[in-house]
Design a protein around this motif. Structure first.
Motif, PDB file in Angstrom:
ATOM      1  N   ASP A  78      68.232  19.775 107.446  1.00 39.97           N
ATOM      2  CA  ASP A  78      67.790  20.562 108.780  1.00 39.97           C
ATOM      3  C   ASP A  78      66.357  20.900 108.972  1.00 39.97           C
ATOM      4  OD1 ASP A  78      68.744  21.576 111.527  1.00 39.97           O
ATOM      5  OD2 ASP A  78      67.722  23.225 110.414  1.00 39.97           O
ATOM      6  N   GLY A  79      65.765  20.475 109.950  1.00 34.86           N
ATOM      7  CA  GLY A  79      64.383  20.745 109.919  1.00 34.86           C
ATOM      8  C   GLY A  79      64.002  22.369 109.871  1.00 34.86           C
ATOM      9  N   GLU A  80      64.762  23.213 110.398  1.00 36.52           N
ATOM     10  CA  GLU A  80      64.461  24.678 110.487  1.00 36.52           C
ATOM     11  C   GLU A  80      64.839  25.107 109.163  1.00 36.52           C
ATOM     12  OE1 GLU A  80      66.246  28.240 113.028  1.00 36.52           O
ATOM     13  OE2 GLU A  80      67.382  26.203 113.281  1.00 36.52           O
ATOM     14  N   ALA A  81      65.825  24.535 108.245  1.00 39.07           N
ATOM     15  CA  ALA A  81      66.013  25.043 106.894  1.00 39.07           C
ATOM     16  C   ALA A  81      64.987  24.556 105.934  1.00 39.07           C
ATOM     17  CB  ALA A  81      67.415  24.390 106.495  1.00 39.07           C
ATOM     18  N   GLN A  82      64.531  23.393 106.027  1.00 42.06           N
ATOM     19  CA  GLN A  82      63.555  22.875 105.393  1.00 42.06           C
ATOM     20  C   GLN A  82      62.169  23.836 105.464  1.00 42.06           C
ATOM     21  OE1 GLN A  82      62.845  18.755 105.940  1.00 42.06           O
ATOM     22  NE2 GLN A  82      64.217  18.126 104.162  1.00 42.06           N
ATOM     23  N   ARG A  83      62.004  23.831 106.709  1.00 41.08           N
ATOM     24  CA  ARG A  83      60.894  24.956 107.203  1.00 41.08           C
ATOM     25  C   ARG A  83      60.763  26.181 106.438  1.00 41.08           C
ATOM     26  NH1 ARG A  83      55.573  24.948 107.433  1.00 41.08           N
ATOM     27  NH2 ARG A  83      54.735  26.283 108.640  1.00 41.08           N
ATOM     28  N   MET A  84      61.935  26.783 106.636  1.00 36.74           N
ATOM     29  CA  MET A  84      62.147  27.966 105.944  1.00 36.74           C
ATOM     30  C   MET A  84      61.990  27.983 104.246  1.00 36.74           C
ATOM     31  SD  MET A  84      64.128  31.145 106.065  1.00 36.74           S
ATOM     32  CE  MET A  84      64.227  32.361 104.842  1.00 36.74           C
ATOM     33  N   ILE A  89      58.283  29.455  99.787  1.00 40.30           N
ATOM     34  CA  ILE A  89      57.323  28.865  98.591  1.00 40.30           C
ATOM     35  C   ILE A  89      55.926  29.371  98.860  1.00 40.30           C
ATOM     36  CG2 ILE A  89      56.146  27.173  97.633  1.00 40.30           C
ATOM     37  CD1 ILE A  89      58.830  27.289  96.337  1.00 40.30           C
ATOM     38  N   GLU A  90      55.586  29.248 100.241  1.00 45.47           N
ATOM     39  CA  GLU A  90      54.065  29.572 100.481  1.00 45.47           C
ATOM     40  C   GLU A  90      53.915  31.071 100.384  1.00 45.47           C
ATOM     41  OE1 GLU A  90      52.591  28.206 104.065  1.00 45.47           O
ATOM     42  OE2 GLU A  90      50.706  28.878 103.853  1.00 45.47           O
ATOM     43  N   TRP A  91      55.148  31.822 100.801  1.00 46.75           N
ATOM     44  CA  TRP A  91      54.907  33.336 100.760  1.00 46.75           C
ATOM     45  C   TRP A  91      55.034  33.771  99.354  1.00 46.75           C
ATOM     46  CZ3 TRP A  91      59.662  34.195 103.897  1.00 46.75           C
ATOM     47  CH2 TRP A  91      60.718  34.901 103.209  1.00 46.75           C
ATOM     48  N   LEU A  92      55.745  33.331  98.553  1.00 48.69           N
ATOM     49  CA  LEU A  92      55.767  33.474  97.030  1.00 48.69           C
ATOM     50  C   LEU A  92      54.556  33.195  96.251  1.00 48.69           C
ATOM     51  CD1 LEU A  92      59.245  32.504  95.866  1.00 48.69           C
ATOM     52  CD2 LEU A  92      58.520  34.589  96.395  1.00 48.69           C
ATOM     53  N   MET A  93      53.645  32.186  96.981  1.00 48.15           N
ATOM     54  CA  MET A  93      52.510  31.782  96.223  1.00 48.15           C
ATOM     55  C   MET A  93      51.450  32.589  96.719  1.00 48.15           C
ATOM     56  SD  MET A  93      53.121  29.687  93.923  1.00 48.15           S
ATOM     57  CE  MET A  93      51.255  29.087  93.488  1.00 48.15           C
ATOM     58  N   ILE A  94      51.642  33.530  97.764  1.00 42.78           N
ATOM     59  CA  ILE A  94      50.235  34.233  98.130  1.00 42.78           C
ATOM     60  C   ILE A  94      49.825  35.110  96.976  1.00 42.78           C
ATOM     61  CG2 ILE A  94      49.852  36.293  99.597  1.00 42.78           C
ATOM     62  CD1 ILE A  94      51.293  35.060 102.012  1.00 42.78           C
ATOM     63  N   ASN A  95      50.697  35.684  96.387  1.00 41.23           N
ATOM     64  CA  ASN A  95      50.250  36.543  94.971  1.00 41.23           C
ATOM     65  C   ASN A  95      50.067  35.923  93.796  1.00 41.23           C
ATOM     66  OD1 ASN A  95      49.595  39.307  96.402  1.00 41.23           O
ATOM     67  ND2 ASN A  95      51.736  39.183  97.200  1.00 41.23           N
ATOM     68  N   HIS A  96      50.607  34.811  93.666  1.00 43.15           N
ATOM     69  CA  HIS A  96      51.029  33.954  92.390  1.00 43.15           C
ATOM     70  C   HIS A  96      49.447  33.463  92.160  1.00 43.15           C
ATOM     71  CE1 HIS A  96      53.455  32.479  89.280  1.00 43.15           C
ATOM     72  NE2 HIS A  96      52.658  31.323  89.287  1.00 43.15           N
ATOM     73  N   PRO A  97      49.279  33.557  90.914  1.00 39.58           N
ATOM     74  CA  PRO A  97      47.823  32.795  90.647  1.00 39.58           C
ATOM     75  C   PRO A  97      47.967  31.248  90.620  1.00 39.58           C
ATOM     76  CG  PRO A  97      48.576  34.129  88.778  1.00 39.58           C
ATOM     77  CD  PRO A  97      49.815  34.184  89.777  1.00 39.58           C
ATOM     78  N   HIS A  98      46.771  30.650  91.025  1.00 37.81           N
ATOM     79  CA  HIS A  98      47.006  29.201  91.664  1.00 37.81           C
ATOM     80  C   HIS A  98      46.178  28.611  90.141  1.00 37.81           C
ATOM     81  CE1 HIS A  98      47.675  28.793  96.103  1.00 37.81           C
ATOM     82  NE2 HIS A  98      48.060  29.596  95.547  1.00 37.81           N
ATOM     83  N   ASP A  99      46.849  28.701  88.979  1.00 33.38           N
ATOM     84  CA  ASP A  99      46.216  28.184  87.702  1.00 33.38           C
ATOM     85  C   ASP A  99      47.093  27.412  86.836  1.00 33.38           C
ATOM     86  OD1 ASP A  99      47.968  30.144  87.025  1.00 33.38           O
ATOM     87  OD2 ASP A  99      46.339  31.413  85.676  1.00 33.38           O
ATOM     88  N   CYS A 100      48.073  26.770  87.525  1.00 31.49           N
ATOM     89  CA  CYS A 100      49.002  25.808  86.806  1.00 31.49           C
ATOM     90  C   CYS A 100      48.554  25.163  85.325  1.00 31.49           C
ATOM     91  CB  CYS A 100      49.853  25.079  87.584  1.00 31.49           C
ATOM     92  SG  CYS A 100      50.962  26.025  88.713  1.00 31.49           S
ATOM     93  N   PRO A 101      47.350  24.341  85.830  1.00 34.20           N
ATOM     94  CA  PRO A 101      46.807  23.509  84.697  1.00 34.20           C
ATOM     95  C   PRO A 101      46.487  24.452  83.571  1.00 34.20           C
ATOM     96  CG  PRO A 101      45.518  23.311  86.699  1.00 34.20           C
ATOM     97  CD  PRO A 101      46.485  24.316  87.105  1.00 34.20           C
ATOM     98  N   HIS A 120      53.896  22.284  99.056  1.00 36.45           N
ATOM     99  CA  HIS A 120      52.796  23.161  99.545  1.00 36.45           C
ATOM    100  C   HIS A 120      51.665  23.062  98.547  1.00 36.45           C
ATOM    101  CE1 HIS A 120      50.930  27.051 100.121  1.00 36.45           C
ATOM    102  NE2 HIS A 120      51.078  27.550  98.761  1.00 36.45           N
ATOM    103  N   GLY A 121      50.650  22.663  99.171  1.00 37.00           N
ATOM    104  CA  GLY A 121      49.458  22.059  98.345  1.00 37.00           C
ATOM    105  C   GLY A 121      48.176  22.746  98.902  1.00 37.00           C
ATOM    106  N   LEU A 122      48.252  23.291 100.128  1.00 36.44           N
ATOM    107  CA  LEU A 122      46.842  23.836 100.576  1.00 36.44           C
ATOM    108  C   LEU A 122      47.309  25.391 100.629  1.00 36.44           C
ATOM    109  CD1 LEU A 122      45.542  21.655 103.245  1.00 36.44           C
ATOM    110  CD2 LEU A 122      44.632  22.057 101.212  1.00 36.44           C
ATOM    111  N   ARG A 123      46.228  26.284 100.333  1.00 38.52           N
ATOM    112  CA  ARG A 123      46.412  27.690 100.236  1.00 38.52           C
ATOM    113  C   ARG A 123      45.528  28.296 101.592  1.00 38.52           C
ATOM    114  NH1 ARG A 123      43.439  31.699  96.060  1.00 38.52           N
ATOM    115  NH2 ARG A 123      43.950  33.536  97.115  1.00 38.52           N
ATOM    116  N   ARG A 124      46.411  28.784 102.609  1.00 34.61           N
ATOM    117  CA  ARG A 124      45.937  29.196 103.775  1.00 34.61           C
ATOM    118  C   ARG A 124      45.429  30.750 103.622  1.00 34.61           C
ATOM    119  NH1 ARG A 124      50.267  28.367 108.243  1.00 34.61           N
ATOM    120  NH2 ARG A 124      51.809  28.650 106.792  1.00 34.61           N
ATOM    121  N   TYR A 125      46.063  31.575 102.704  1.00 30.11           N
ATOM    122  CA  TYR A 125      45.791  32.902 102.507  1.00 30.11           C
ATOM    123  C   TYR A 125      44.437  33.052 102.058  1.00 30.11           C
ATOM    124  CZ  TYR A 125      46.434  37.483 100.507  1.00 30.11           C
ATOM    125  OH  TYR A 125      46.280  38.972 100.155  1.00 30.11           O
ATOM    126  N   LYS A 126      43.823  33.836 102.626  1.00 33.64           N
ATOM    127  CA  LYS A 126      42.205  34.396 102.130  1.00 33.64           C
ATOM    128  C   LYS A 126      42.060  35.470 101.723  1.00 33.64           C
ATOM    129  CE  LYS A 126      40.634  30.416 103.991  1.00 33.64           C
ATOM    130  NZ  LYS A 126      41.270  29.106 103.123  1.00 33.64           N
TER     131      LYS A 126
END
Ligand code: SF4
Ligand code: SF4
Ligand code: FES
Length: 668
Positions: A78-84, A89-101, A120-126
Motif C-alpha cells: 500500500d502506498g501509504e505504508a511504503q511512504r511511511m 528511514i529518512e528521519w533515522l538518517m537525519i542524525n546518522h553519519p553518511h559514511d557507509c563507504p 533513500h538516496g538524497l539528503r534533504r536535511y541541512k
C-alpha cells in the motif's frame, strides 16, 4: 491458529505470532530494526508499517506490535505504508553519519541495507547532526554512538536477556545515549552479542575492524570449541587469518547468541602455532616426519611389544580424528587412549553411560522447564550458554536452586540448598532439570544424578568430550595415566591431546600432532627423539562434534591452513606498528629498484610465487593418521565416518544436528 491475508496471500500462523513474522512466513520481509525474534517487539523504530485493510485493527500500524488474528487483510505494498517506511528511514538518517563507504560496519549493516532498499538516496536535511562522545568498552568492542538509531535492541539484550547491569540507555527524547555510566570494560560474559544484535555499527568487533568487507570474508557454519555445549558459530576469515567469530543460529542449542569465550578466542592465529613438521627439532617435510614416526614406533613395538606404545586421541579433536586414532591403535594391537587422566575418562564415560533419550535435554528445552537444579557446577566456566538458557527460564517464572555450586556470577537469582534429593521429585520430576557439572563430580555421582527421575544436562569440558567417551567405551580404551602407570610405556603418539607435562618430557619416543602450541608441542620441539606434526585447526578442516547432550553436529572448513598474510608482514616488518602492519595487508616490503635502491612500500600482496601458502603444511589429523596407517601396512582411511557413523556424513552443517545416544552407540 489464526489465518490472515497479506498481499492477497493467505497464511496460517500459531496464535501470538505477529503480522511481521506472518509476512516473513510468506517470504515477504518488511524492514524492521527494533523487533528481534529473541527479544520480542517494542514498537520503538516505527519502521515495520503495514496497512491493515480489514479485520479488528485498521489503518497504518506497526506490524511487529499486532498479533495475527482471523479476518485480517493486510497490505505491505500500500502506498501509504511504503511512504511511511521511506520517511522513517529518512528521519533515522537525519542524525546518522553518511559514511557507509568508510564505515567499519559497511557491508554488514542492516541500516545500510534498508536505506538502500527503501530508495533513500538524497539528503534533504541541512542542519547539524546530533553527536555523542564514544566510550572505551574494553578490548573487544568498539563504541561509535553517532550511528545509533535508538532501537533499544542493545539494552534489551544486555539487561533483560542477559542480565547485565553496566550498560543501558541514558537521556531522554532525541538524545538517548546507550553505554556505560562510566567508561570501562563491559562486564557481561555475553557482551559480544551486542556486535551481532545492533542493526547498525554502534558496537563493532574491535579485534576485526578495517580488516575486510563482508564480501571479502571466508565463512562457513561451524561448532564452537570453547566448551562441551556445541554452540553454533560462523568463523570469519580472510587471507588465512581468523578475523572474528559470530553466532550461528541454532534454535535447539544457542539460539541467536554465543558467549564471549567462544566469540573472542583467536588461538587459531597464534604465531607460535606449529606450522611445519619437525624431526628432533629440525624442520622437515611430511614424508620424512611420518617415516620417522613409523620407524620409531615399529622399533618400540618390535623391542617392547605393542603395549609399550600409546596412541592418543582427544576430547577436543573431531570424531573423524578420534575414529582414525582407534583404527591406528587397533592396527598396532593396542587399546587407544582418548583421555589423559583416568578421572577425566571415568567422568565422561559415566555421562555417556547415564544419558538416555528420556533424560537428555537441549538448551532450548532447558528454557521451558519448571525447576532447574544446579548441582556441583561452576556454570560460568563449564557452560556459559547453559546459564543464559536458565536465565530465560527464570524470566518466565522457573525456580532455580543450586547445591555445592558457586552462584555469584550467575545471571539470575538462585536459592541455595544443601541436598538435591530434598527438592527433587517434589513437583513432578518430568519438568525438572538437574544441571550437573563434571569438573569435580565423581563418576558415581554422575551416574546417581541420572536416577533422580529428572531430566539432566551434564556439562562436559570439550567440544567432543561426549564423542571421545563414546569411542572410549566402544574400543575399551584406557587413559594415558593408566597406561603410564603400568611402567611399560616407551612411546607416545598423540593427536590434539593435552599430555601431562611429565610424560611429554620423559617418554623415550614422542610424536605430537596438534594445531595449538601445547606444553607437549613445546616439549617435542625442544627434545630428541621427538616429532612434531602440525595438524589443521577446526577452522581449517571439516569435522563432526558430539556435544554434552549427545548432539552430533558438522563443522565446515572456513579457510586453508597457512601463516596469515598479516602475520607474514609482521615478521617481515618487525619495526612496524603491528596494528598498522595488519591493516595494510597489501603492502610489499623489501622492494628495490634496478639500482638496488629501496622503494617505498606499495599496496600489493607479497610476490612469493609458490604452489602452497607459507605454513600451509597442516593436514586434518585423520589424514595424518591415515598416512601413518599406510606406512604400517594398513589400509589408508578414505572416509573416516564409516559403519554406524556413516549417517553423520550427511548432517546439514546449518541444521540443528542429531542426537547420538544409545541408538548409535554399539557397546550399550
Ligand atoms: S546502539 Fe545499536 S542496538 Fe542500541 S539502540 Fe542504538 S542502534 Fe539500537
Ligand atoms: S557456551 Fe561453550 S560452546 Fe557455547 S559459545 Fe560459549 S564456549 Fe562456545
Ligand atoms: S520493528 Fe516494528 S516498530 Fe520497530
Amino acid at each position: 491458529m489464526p489465518k490472515i491475508v497479506i498481499d492477497n496471500l493467505e497464511v496460517e500462523v500459531p496464535a501470538g505470532t505477529n503480522v511481521l513474522e506472518a509476512a516473513k512466513k510468506l517470504g515477504i520481509v518488511i524492514p524492521h530494526f527494533c523487533y528481534h525474534q529473541a527479544l520480542g517487539a517494542v514498537g520503538a523504530c516505527r519502521l515495520c508499517a503495514m496497512k491493515f485493510v480489514e479485520g479488528p485493527v485498521k489503518g497504518i500500524q506497526m506490524s511487529c506490535m499486532i498479533p495475527a488474528q482471523d479476518g485480517m487483510v493486510v497490505s505491505t505494498v500500500d502506498g501509504e505504508a511504503q511512504r511511511m517506511r521511506e520517511l522513517v528511514i529518512e528521519w533515522l538518517m537525519i542524525n546518522h553519519p553518511h559514511d557507509c563507504p568508510v564505515c567499519d560496519e559497511g557491508g554488514e549493516c542492516l541500516l545500510q541495507d534498508y536505506t538502500i532498499a527503501g530508495g533513500h538516496g538524497l539528503r534533504r536535511y541541512k542542519g547539524k547532526k546530533r553527536t555523542f562522545l564514544n566510550q572505551y568498552l574494553g578490548p573487544y568492542i568498539e563504541h561509535e554512538m553517532n550511528r545509533c538509531i535508538e532501537c533499544y535492541r542493545c539494552s534489551r539484550f544486555y539487561q533483560e536477556y542477559a542480565g547485565g547491569t553496566d550498560l543501558g540507555p541514558m537521556g531522554s527524547a532525541g538524545r538517548v545515549y546507550f553505554g556505560r555510566f562510566e567508561e570501562g570494560s563491559l562486564e557481561s560474559p555475553y557482551s559480544g552479542n551486542l556486535v551481532d544484535i545492533c542493526p547498525t555499527g554502534v558496537y563493532t568487533d574491535k579485534t576485526a575492524r578495517y580488516r575486510g568487507r563482508y564480501w571479502d570474508y571466508d565463512m562457513a557454519p561451524s561448532v564452537c570449541p570453547g566448551c562441551g555445549l556445541g554452540c553454533g558459530i560462523i568463523p570469519v576469515a580472510r587471507f588465512r587469518e581468523l578475523l572474528k567469530i559470530v553466532a550461528r543460529r541454532n534454535d535447539a542449542v544457542n539460539g541467536f547468541f554465543i558467549c564471549d569465550r567462544g566469540r573472542f578466542d583467536k588461538s587459531v592465529n597464534d604465531p607460535h602455532r606449529p606450522r611445519t613438521p619437525l624431526v628432533d627439532g629440525r624442520e622437515t617435510g611430511w614424508d620424512e616426519a611420518l617415516d620417522a614416526v613409523a620407524a620409531r614406533l615399529l622399533d618400540v613395538v618390535r623391542e617392547h611389544g605393542p603395549e609399550a606404545v600409546a596412541v592418543i586421541g582427544s576430547p577436543r579433536m573431531s570424531l573423524e580424528g578420534n575414529l582414525a586414532v582407534a583404527a591406528l591403535a587397533s592396527h598396532l594391537g593396542v587399546a587407544p587412549c582418548f583421555f589423559a587422566t583416568a578421572g577425566e575418562a571415568e567422568r565422561a564415560e559415566a555421562v555417556v553411560a547415564a544419558l538416555t533419550p528420556e533424560i537428555a535435554v537441549s538448551l532450548k528445552e532447558l528454557q521451558s522447564t519448571a525447576l532447574v537444579i544446579i548441582y556441583e557446577s561452576d556454570m560460568m566456566e563449564e557452560g556459559p550458554m547453559a546459564a543464559l538458557a536458565i536465565r530465560q527460564a527464570w524470566r518466565r517464572g522457573t525456580k532455580v536452586v543450586a547445591s555445592r555450586s558457586p552462584v555469584e556470577r550467575l545471571p539470575f537469582p538462585v536459592e541455595e540448598i544443601d541436598h538435591v534429593a530434598e527438592i527433587c521429585g517434589a513437583a513432578g520430576c518430568a519438568t525438572q532439570v538437574i544441571v550437573c557439572g563434571t569438573a569435580t563430580n565423581t563418576a558415581t555421582t554422575i551416574a546417581g544424578v541420572a536416577k533422580m527421575g529428572t531430566k539432566v544436562l551434564y556439562l562436559l569440558p570439550a567440544a567432543n568430550s561426549f564423542g571421545a567417551a563414546l569411542l572410549s567405551r566402544e574400543h575399551k580404551a584406557v587413559s594415558l595415566e593408566e597406561r603410564a602407570a603400568s611402567g611399560k610405556l616407551r612411546a607416545v603418539v598423540s593427536f590434539e591431546a593435552d599430555l601431562p607435562p611429565e610424560i611429554a618430557a620423559t617418554v623415550p619416543v614422542l610424536a605430537v600432532a596438534d594445531w595449538t602450541a601445547t606444553v607437549a608441542v613445546r616439549s617435542a620441539e625442544a627434545r630428541s627423539p621427538a616429532v612434531v606434526l602440525p595438524v589443521a585447526a577446526f577452522t581449517e578442516s571439516d569435522g563432526t562434534w558430539i556435544s554434552a547432550e549427545g548432539r552430533a553436529q558438522r563443522s565446515m572448513r572456513v579457510m586453508r591452513p597457512g601463516i596469515p598474510v598479516a602475520e607474514t608482514l609482521r615478521t617481515k616488518m618487525p619495526e612496524a606498528d603491528p596494528e598498522r602492519a595488519a591493516r595494510v595487508i597489501m603492502r610489499q616490503v623489501d622492494a628495490r629498484d634496478e639500482l638496488g635502491r629501496e622503494l617505498p612500500p606499495v599496496f600489493h600482496p607479497p610476490r612469493d610465487f609458490r604452489s602452497s601458502p607459507p605454513g600451509g603444511d597442516p593436514l586434518p589429523a585423520w589424514r595424518v593418521i591415515s598416512e601413518l596407517l599406510r606406512r604400517f601396512g594398513g589400509e589408508p582411511i578414505v572416509e573416516p565416518l564409516t559403519g554406524k557413523w556413516e549417517t553423520l556424513r550427511n548432517l546439514d552443517p546449518e541444521g540443528e544436528g542429531v542426537r547420538v545416544l544409545a541408538d548409535t552407540e554399539g557397546s550399550r
